[in-house]
Design a protein around this motif. Structure first.
Motif, PDB file in Angstrom:
ATOM      1  N   SER A   1      13.091  -3.566   5.313  1.00 48.56           N
ATOM      2  CA  SER A   1      12.250  -2.729   6.158  1.00 48.56           C
ATOM      3  C   SER A   1      10.955  -2.415   5.416  1.00 48.56           C
ATOM      4  CB  SER A   1      12.968  -1.432   6.525  1.00 48.56           C
ATOM      5  OG  SER A   1      13.228  -0.659   5.373  1.00 48.56           O
ATOM      6  N   ALA A   2       9.939  -1.964   6.146  1.00 51.92           N
ATOM      7  CA  ALA A   2       8.650  -1.629   5.535  1.00 51.92           C
ATOM      8  C   ALA A   2       8.012  -0.479   6.290  1.00 51.92           C
ATOM      9  CB  ALA A   2       7.718  -2.840   5.531  1.00 51.92           C
ATOM     10  N   THR A   3       7.364   0.408   5.546  1.00 49.40           N
ATOM     11  CA  THR A   3       6.639   1.532   6.131  1.00 49.40           C
ATOM     12  C   THR A   3       5.212   1.540   5.598  1.00 49.40           C
ATOM     13  OG1 THR A   3       8.664   2.862   6.230  1.00 49.40           O
ATOM     14  CG2 THR A   3       6.575   4.039   6.420  1.00 49.40           C
ATOM     15  N   PHE A   4       4.254   1.688   6.501  1.00 51.92           N
ATOM     16  CA  PHE A   4       2.842   1.782   6.141  1.00 51.92           C
ATOM     17  C   PHE A   4       2.318   3.135   6.617  1.00 51.92           C
ATOM     18  CE2 PHE A   4       3.758  -2.664   6.456  1.00 51.92           C
ATOM     19  CZ  PHE A   4       2.958  -3.296   5.523  1.00 51.92           C
ATOM     20  N   THR A   5       1.615   3.839   5.753  1.00 52.26           N
ATOM     21  CA  THR A   5       1.007   5.121   6.108  1.00 52.26           C
ATOM     22  C   THR A   5      -0.466   5.084   5.716  1.00 52.26           C
ATOM     23  OG1 THR A   5       3.078   6.300   5.702  1.00 52.26           O
ATOM     24  CG2 THR A   5       1.064   7.613   5.791  1.00 52.26           C
ATOM     25  N   THR A   6      -1.337   5.478   6.642  1.00 50.19           N
ATOM     26  CA  THR A   6      -2.767   5.547   6.374  1.00 50.19           C
ATOM     27  C   THR A   6      -3.279   6.921   6.773  1.00 50.19           C
ATOM     28  OG1 THR A   6      -3.033   3.177   6.844  1.00 50.19           O
ATOM     29  CG2 THR A   6      -5.025   4.521   6.827  1.00 50.19           C
TER      30      THR A   6
ATOM     31  N   LEU B   1     -19.330  11.176   3.808  1.00 49.37           N
ATOM     32  CA  LEU B   1     -18.310  11.010   2.787  1.00 49.37           C
ATOM     33  C   LEU B   1     -16.977  10.710   3.465  1.00 49.37           C
ATOM     34  CD1 LEU B   1     -19.146  14.041   0.456  1.00 49.37           C
ATOM     35  CD2 LEU B   1     -19.938  11.671   0.241  1.00 49.37           C
ATOM     36  N   SER B   2     -16.193   9.829   2.876  1.00 45.47           N
ATOM     37  CA  SER B   2     -14.881   9.520   3.437  1.00 45.47           C
ATOM     38  C   SER B   2     -13.905   9.199   2.321  1.00 45.47           C
ATOM     39  CB  SER B   2     -14.953   8.345   4.423  1.00 45.47           C
ATOM     40  OG  SER B   2     -15.356   7.152   3.766  1.00 45.47           O
ATOM     41  N   GLY B   3     -12.646   9.419   2.623  1.00 39.23           N
ATOM     42  CA  GLY B   3     -11.588   9.090   1.685  1.00 39.23           C
ATOM     43  C   GLY B   3     -10.368   8.615   2.449  1.00 39.23           C
ATOM     44  N   VAL B   4      -9.592   7.736   1.828  1.00 42.27           N
ATOM     45  CA  VAL B   4      -8.379   7.190   2.442  1.00 42.27           C
ATOM     46  C   VAL B   4      -7.277   7.130   1.399  1.00 42.27           C
ATOM     47  CG1 VAL B   4      -7.302   5.117   3.427  1.00 42.27           C
ATOM     48  CG2 VAL B   4      -9.546   5.829   4.229  1.00 42.27           C
ATOM     49  N   TYR B   5      -6.090   7.522   1.813  1.00 38.81           N
ATOM     50  CA  TYR B   5      -4.885   7.246   1.035  1.00 38.81           C
ATOM     51  C   TYR B   5      -3.965   6.396   1.908  1.00 38.81           C
ATOM     52  CZ  TYR B   5      -0.212   7.560  -0.835  1.00 38.81           C
ATOM     53  OH  TYR B   5       1.036   7.229  -1.294  1.00 38.81           O
ATOM     54  N   SER B   6      -3.432   5.306   1.345  1.00 40.38           N
ATOM     55  CA  SER B   6      -2.496   4.447   2.066  1.00 40.38           C
ATOM     56  C   SER B   6      -1.269   4.182   1.211  1.00 40.38           C
ATOM     57  CB  SER B   6      -3.149   3.104   2.432  1.00 40.38           C
ATOM     58  OG  SER B   6      -4.128   3.260   3.438  1.00 40.38           O
ATOM     59  N   LEU B   7      -0.136   4.110   1.886  1.00 40.93           N
ATOM     60  CA  LEU B   7       1.140   3.792   1.248  1.00 40.93           C
ATOM     61  C   LEU B   7       1.731   2.570   1.926  1.00 40.93           C
ATOM     62  CD1 LEU B   7       3.620   4.612  -0.593  1.00 40.93           C
ATOM     63  CD2 LEU B   7       4.471   5.827   1.429  1.00 40.93           C
TER      64      LEU B   7
ATOM     65  N   PHE C   1     -13.014   0.169   1.852  1.00 41.16           N
ATOM     66  CA  PHE C   1     -11.695  -0.387   1.553  1.00 41.16           C
ATOM     67  C   PHE C   1     -10.559   0.263   2.341  1.00 41.16           C
ATOM     68  CE2 PHE C   1     -14.179  -0.323  -2.486  1.00 41.16           C
ATOM     69  CZ  PHE C   1     -14.400  -1.685  -2.612  1.00 41.16           C
ATOM     70  N   GLY C   2     -10.868   1.167   3.259  1.00 41.22           N
ATOM     71  CA  GLY C   2      -9.843   2.008   3.855  1.00 41.22           C
ATOM     72  C   GLY C   2      -8.775   1.288   4.654  1.00 41.22           C
ATOM     73  N   ALA C   3      -9.077   0.106   5.190  1.00 39.60           N
ATOM     74  CA  ALA C   3      -8.124  -0.609   6.057  1.00 39.60           C
ATOM     75  C   ALA C   3      -7.288  -1.638   5.307  1.00 39.60           C
ATOM     76  CB  ALA C   3      -8.875  -1.294   7.199  1.00 39.60           C
ATOM     77  N   ASP C   4      -7.405  -1.713   3.987  1.00 40.94           N
ATOM     78  CA  ASP C   4      -6.805  -2.816   3.232  1.00 40.94           C
ATOM     79  C   ASP C   4      -5.303  -2.989   3.479  1.00 40.94           C
ATOM     80  OD1 ASP C   4      -9.284  -3.312   2.222  1.00 40.94           O
ATOM     81  OD2 ASP C   4      -8.762  -2.999   0.116  1.00 40.94           O
ATOM     82  N   PHE C   5      -4.524  -1.902   3.448  1.00 39.36           N
ATOM     83  CA  PHE C   5      -3.078  -2.022   3.648  1.00 39.36           C
ATOM     84  C   PHE C   5      -2.728  -2.193   5.119  1.00 39.36           C
ATOM     85  CE2 PHE C   5      -1.251   0.211  -0.396  1.00 39.36           C
ATOM     86  CZ  PHE C   5      -1.845  -0.764  -1.179  1.00 39.36           C
ATOM     87  N   ALA C   6      -3.414  -1.466   5.998  1.00 38.62           N
ATOM     88  CA  ALA C   6      -3.098  -1.530   7.431  1.00 38.62           C
ATOM     89  C   ALA C   6      -3.348  -2.921   8.005  1.00 38.62           C
ATOM     90  CB  ALA C   6      -3.917  -0.493   8.200  1.00 38.62           C
TER      91      ALA C   6
END
Length: 342
Positions: free
Chosen positions: A267-272, A284-290, A131-136
């Motif tokens: 405006s919008a900001t995306f952080t991955t 193992l992997s983990g992602v945080y997105s804003l 699911f790591g790319a969902d916001f990007a």
């Protein structure tokens, strides 16, 4: 540099078959990817979001070489062409041409003309896990018509590519789909870059320095019908691989900012941020997105963790958890996936 182990799409239970290596027969070369996935949201503060979605994604990339560095290239896709609103089992699938363009080698540079996906960022493609790319994926650029040129060069001990593209949204018959119909795009549909001429553009610089890969890009997408203003954006991302004893860790970070997102006044900001590490036979992997859009009641947050393992030759198993806080709705998803490559 090792690469993140990528499992495409979100899946609660899926079987994926992929011809990972390109084939080549005479002047024809390409690849084929077949994915069968299931997304299961088992708990949400919005009961309507609790659903199960089983679907397939088939992607085929073909290139025919005419000689003298001249080729015709295509990317054909079969996938659901609308979001699920209830439990769904192999429904709403449509086939369409995501790309169809001519390319010409100009020395070491390459020219593209036709329908193509302009370069801008890479987290939407390589963020780790299920699911790591969902916001990007919100700022991924696809299905534009125009031209682009990419120029590779060496500098400061690294290899780099500078590319520029000019384009507008595709409104040809190729913007429709077979099977479930998404409809042919028209000027009246609006949306940034949906203009009469190629008034939109991107410029990107990407490359590698040793164990670090980077990308930097800027974009301008002209306002279409119904938009308040043009959209301008900038993206900066990097992947770094470093040794931690006997383990090689990969860290990804990417930030994208848009001053008038989707042609609005907001405006919008995306952080991955992503991290992947092998632990014995398991990755193992983990992602945080804003995702922070002005005017929204609150920023959206995404947390994912995944464990992926090669079960036997060509077969990979994955287990993942996704927590999303989106539009003030909390949702929980468990994902499992089997991926077979041949």
């Amino acid at each position: 540099m090792t690469k993140f182990l990528l499992i495409a799409g979100g899946a609660a239970l899926g079987l994926t078959a992929t011809t990972a290596d390109a084939f080549e027969t005479g002047r024809l070369s390409g690849y084929l990817s077949i994915e069968v996935e299931n997304d299961w949201t088992f708990d949400s503060s919005d009961p309507a979001a609790e659903l199960n979605d089983t679907y397939t994604t088939i992607e085929s990339g073909l290139s025919f070489d005419f000689g003298a560095g001249f080729a015709l290239n295509s990317t054909l896709v079969l996938e659901p062409i609308r979001d699920a609103t209830d439990d769904r089992f192999f429904e709403d699938h449509g086939a369409y041409a995501e790309e169809l363009f001519f390319s010409k080698e100009l020395g070491t540079a390459e020219l593209k003309l036709g329908k193509f996906n302009p370069d801008f960022g890479f987290a939407w493609d390589i963020a780790p896990g299920i699911f790591g790319a969902d916001f990007a994926e919100d700022y991924e650029l696809t299905e534009r018509v125009g031209g682009a040129v990419a120029v590779p060069f060496s500098a400061a001990g690294g290899e780099h590519v500078f590319s520029v593209g000019v384009f507008n949204a595709d409104r040809s018959v190729l913007s429709n789909s077979l099977g479930s119909r998404r409809g042919q795009t028209s000027l009246g549909d609006g949306g940034v870059s949906n203009t009469n001429g190629a008034e939109s553009w991107t410029a990107t610089l990407s490359g590698e320095f040793g164990q670090t890969a980077y990308n930097f890009g800027v974009q301008h997408q002209a306002a279409g019908a119904g938009n308040n203003t043009d959209q301008d954006g900038v993206v900066l991302g990097a992947i770094h691989t470093f040794d931690a004893g006997s383990t090689a860790l990969e860290l990804l970070a990417e930030v994208a900012y848009f001053n008038h997102f989707d042609g609005t006044t907001n405006s919008a900001t995306f952080t991955t941020l992503g991290l992947a590490a092998p632990v014995g036979p398991v990755t193992l992997s983990g992602v945080y997105s804003l995702r922070d859009v002005d005017g929204a009641s609150s920023a959206d947050n995404l947390f994912t963790v995944s464990a992926e393992m090669e079960l036997f030759d060509g077969m990979i198993g994955a287990l993942a958890y996704r927590y999303g806080d989106e539009a003030s709705v909390d949702s929980h998803t468990i994902g499992t996936l089997l991926a077979y490559e041949f």
